[in-house]
Write an enzyme that holds these catalytic residues in place. Structure first.
Site, mmCIF file in Angstrom:
data_model
loop_
_atom_site.group_PDB
_atom_site.id
_atom_site.type_symbol
_atom_site.label_atom_id
_atom_site.label_comp_id
_atom_site.label_asym_id
_atom_site.label_seq_id
_atom_site.Cartn_x
_atom_site.Cartn_y
_atom_site.Cartn_z
ATOM 1 N N LYS A 115 86.717 38.919 37.500
ATOM 2 C CA LYS A 115 86.767 37.491 38.385
ATOM 3 C C LYS A 115 88.299 36.934 38.011
ATOM 4 O O LYS A 115 88.931 36.471 38.900
ATOM 5 C CB LYS A 115 85.841 36.590 37.900
ATOM 6 C CG LYS A 115 84.482 36.593 38.398
ATOM 7 C CD LYS A 115 83.377 35.506 38.238
ATOM 8 C CE LYS A 115 82.066 35.818 38.572
ATOM 9 N NZ LYS A 115 81.224 34.639 38.546
ATOM 10 N N LYS A 207 78.783 46.453 44.404
ATOM 11 C CA LYS A 207 77.584 45.643 44.794
ATOM 12 C C LYS A 207 77.645 44.453 45.850
ATOM 13 O O LYS A 207 78.746 44.139 45.776
ATOM 14 C CB LYS A 207 77.138 44.978 43.410
ATOM 15 C CG LYS A 207 77.989 43.984 42.817
ATOM 16 C CD LYS A 207 77.010 43.452 41.580
ATOM 17 C CE LYS A 207 77.988 42.030 41.461
ATOM 18 N NZ LYS A 207 77.212 40.910 40.760
ATOM 19 N N LYS A 210 78.231 37.482 46.478
ATOM 20 C CA LYS A 210 78.713 36.428 47.407
ATOM 21 C C LYS A 210 80.002 36.258 47.530
ATOM 22 O O LYS A 210 80.307 35.409 48.550
ATOM 23 C CB LYS A 210 78.294 35.140 46.539
ATOM 24 C CG LYS A 210 76.582 34.881 46.382
ATOM 25 C CD LYS A 210 76.338 33.970 45.267
ATOM 26 C CE LYS A 210 75.015 33.521 45.091
ATOM 27 N NZ LYS A 210 74.771 32.744 43.703
#
Ligand code: AMP
Ligand code: TRP
Length: 348
Positions: A115, A207, A210
């Protein structure tokens, strides 16, 4: 005397629409635990502000996520459903745990590294601290089990290490035989193999997430049937005929066949034999149909809930009270063990 049921705690962030990965990897498993466990499910809105967020949407997204929990089958009669930021013990225990958690434990978290890379220069301290807040979420409730997808395993290990090595070992009390008595329960992860890692529709090796900028990469729980069909139609395929599991050269085939088995309620064996010699052109409408049908009852119940905001708010108010009672008691225990001056006076 009956022994208390093992405690379960889990949560999902109210960022963006929940997708099939959240459902199959996490929430679906929560529903089954309600009969056998004492279950707590929170909407982790404090986690949602660890990356830049839109204040005009946070409250609404929090309600949407809570409504989706209920629509997926979380029953407020049997589970405590609440909003993380409304139970202040989460932030407070997080601070106490921060002060005993080595910085380098956090710096090696894979999710942080991934992130942080996306955030560039603007990485908040909260993003680094995210796993400590998650540890507080879990440890406050003396949770025995934490059902999550595969990607959260490392965070669970961290919560265990904090509880065991940094709190119990240092601040637990001595029992009669000199043994350390634990202050916090050390939780176990519960990661079910099937559905633990749902992959992107546009790349079978990453994966479903969102935060993928391509909306075609995921099916959200609120996508209408025609959009579901369109996304599946456009999903990445390969030139090979026939669907199969476990071929490392064919991650898309494995992922879509897994989805088909999970969503149609078939066993993996029966899905594999049904689709073994099927072309992609025949398979995709089948998968689209199974997906639409699997989501239909949930979407209907979501629509009903959103038409009746008072009921949803009442569920969250009751959940907050139940959660607070448990969380405040644990926090008190930790404050005492750490040696803080106990408050005195009329409100103490
Ligand atoms: P998040 O979307 O990161 O808030 O994750 C919420 C929950 O869904 C966590 O328990 C995750 O492990 C799970 N989850 C998220 N993405 C996936 C995925 N692609 N496959 C399986 N589980 C997932
Ligand atoms: N970090 C988790 C995720 O992204 C969400 C989460 C926050 C959580 N607190 C938790 C999950 C406590 C389980 C238990 O999926």
């Amino acid at each position: 005397m009956t022994t208390p049921r093992p405690r379960v705690l889990s949560g999902v962030q109210p960022t963006g629409a929940l997708h099939l990965g959240n459902w199959l990897g996490a929430i679906r498993n929560w529903v089954e635990l309600q009969d056998s466990h004492d279950t707590f499910f929170c909407v982790v809105d404090l986690h949602a502000i660890t990356v830049p967020h839109d204040p005009a949407r946070l409250a609404e997204d929090t309600l949407t996520t809570a409504a989706l929990y209920l629509a997926c089958g979380i029953d407020p009669q049997r589970s405590t459903v609440f909003v993380q930021s409304q139970v202040s013990a989460h932030s407070e225990l997080c601070w106490l745990l921060n002060c005993v958690t080595p910085l380098n434990w956090l710096e090696r978290m894979i999710q942080f590294k991934e992130k942080a890379l996306k955030q560039g220069a603007d990485v908040s301290t909260g993003l680094l601290d995210y796993p400590v807040l998650m540890a507080a979420d879990i440890l406050l409730y003396d949770a025995d089990l934490v059902p999550v997808g595969e990607d959260q395993k490392q965070h669970l290990e961290l919560a265990r290490d904090i509880a065991q090595q940094r709190i119990n070992a240092r601040f637990g009390s001595n029992g009669a035989d000199g043994e350390r008595l634990p202050l916090l329960k050390v939780p176990e992860p519960l990661i079910l193999r099937e559905g633990a890692r749902v992959m992107s529709l546009t790349d079978g090796s990453s994966k479903m997430s969102k935060s993928d900028p391509n909306e075609g990469s995921r099916i959200t729980l609120l996508d209408p049937p025609d959009l579901i069909t369109k996304k599946i139609k456009r999903a990445k395929t390969d030139p090979v005929m026939g669907l199969e599991f476990g071929n490392p050269e064919r991650p898309e085939a494995d992922n879509l066949l897994s989805l088909y088995a999970l969503l149609s309620g078939r066993s993996r064996e029966s899905a594999a034999s049904e689709c073994a010699s099927m072309g992609w052109g025949a398979f995709k409408p089948l998968l689209a149909e199974a997906t639409v049908e699997a989501l239909r009852p949930m979407q209907q119940s979501y629509a009903d809930l959103r038409h009746d905001p008072a009921t949803l708010l009442a569920v969250l108010a009751e959940g907050r009270e139940r959660a607070r009672m448990v969380a405040d008691e644990t926090l008190q225990r930790v404050r005492q063990a750490l040696g803080f001056l106990q408050p005195s006076g009329p409100d103490a």
